[in-house]
Design a protein around this motif. Structure first.
Motif, PDB file in Angstrom:
ATOM      1  N   ARG A  15      62.131  30.376 -26.170  1.00 24.21           N
ATOM      2  CA  ARG A  15      62.241  29.710 -25.753  1.00 24.21           C
ATOM      3  C   ARG A  15      63.242  29.772 -24.419  1.00 24.21           C
ATOM      4  N   ILE A  16      64.257  30.641 -24.743  1.00 22.95           N
ATOM      5  CA  ILE A  16      65.374  31.281 -23.445  1.00 22.95           C
ATOM      6  C   ILE A  16      64.474  31.661 -22.552  1.00 22.95           C
ATOM      7  N   LYS A  17      63.354  33.125 -22.991  1.00 28.98           N
ATOM      8  CA  LYS A  17      62.613  33.824 -21.554  1.00 28.98           C
ATOM      9  C   LYS A  17      62.371  33.046 -20.497  1.00 28.98           C
ATOM     10  N   HIS A  18      61.969  32.005 -22.175  1.00 29.12           N
ATOM     11  CA  HIS A  18      61.108  31.212 -21.052  1.00 29.12           C
ATOM     12  C   HIS A  18      61.889  30.116 -19.848  1.00 29.12           C
ATOM     13  N   GLY A  19      63.155  29.850 -19.711  1.00 31.27           N
ATOM     14  CA  GLY A  19      64.330  29.106 -19.291  1.00 31.27           C
ATOM     15  C   GLY A  19      64.523  27.739 -20.152  1.00 31.27           C
ATOM     16  N   LEU A  20      63.782  27.732 -21.556  1.00 34.26           N
ATOM     17  CA  LEU A  20      64.049  26.418 -22.510  1.00 34.26           C
ATOM     18  C   LEU A  20      65.527  26.837 -22.451  1.00 34.26           C
ATOM     19  N   LYS A  35      54.345  25.078 -19.357  1.00 33.22           N
ATOM     20  CA  LYS A  35      54.941  25.215 -20.508  1.00 33.22           C
ATOM     21  C   LYS A  35      54.124  25.911 -21.360  1.00 33.22           C
TER      22      LYS A  35
END
Length: 171
Positions: A15-20, A35
């Motif tokens: 999630r964090i890797k994808h800016g979420l 997404k």
């Protein structure tokens, strides 16, 4: 770190890797072109991790004859849980089983399912099948992953084709 914590940590990292947000809800209907790379990574993670397994039952509702078996669709749903769960339980060991909350009346059916599964292992004192309980999937990352896979199976089996992002995740 136990396997559940490891999986939760990995999903949080994705999630964090994808800016979420770290607790962004993984959900089939949230797959979008923006997404899709996140969801592709989630599916890749599932297939790359040998500790994760997924099973489902695919049945066309038009072929079910609940009246013949004197059951409701909910009764059938819980009956199908028996082979899905029982056939993958570690033996011997301690199992903690969590099911997605289906409705407000599932408690008694889950207690019966726990009894039937435990008895099938001769686990009358519930030492192996420690817990079988209903949880709300949006609080449990692994249930979100399971729901994502289940929704993908459903989408494919219904012949749906409305989203290029969802087709990419399925492929």
């Amino acid at each position: 770190m136990n396997k559940t914590s490891e999986a939760n940590s990995r999903l949080r990292e994705l999630r964090i890797k994808h800016g979420l947000l770290a607790y962004f809800e993984i959900k089939w209907n949230k797959i979008s072109p923006a997404k899709v790379d996140f969801y592709l990574d989630v599916v890749d993670y599932f297939f790359d991790d040998d500790d994760l397994e997924f099973r489902t039952v695919v049945a066309g509702k038009e072929f079910l004859d609940h009246e013949h078996f004197d059951q409701t669709h909910d009764d059938w749903y819980y009956k199908m849980m028996f082979p899905l769960i029982r056939n993958v339980l570690p033996s011997p060991g301690q199992a903690f089983i969590y099911l997605d909350k289906k409705d407000t009346r599932g408690g008694e059916k889950v207690r019966k399912l726990h009894e039937v599964i435990a008895n099938s292992f001769y686990d009358f004192d519930r030492r192996s099948i420690r817990r079988l309980q209903i949880v709300e999937y949006h609080h449990v990352a692994l249930l979100q992953l399971s729901d994502l896979l289940l929704s993908g199976v459903n989408y494919a089996n219904r012949g749906l084709n409305s989203s290029s992002a969802k087709r990419r995740v399925l492929n």
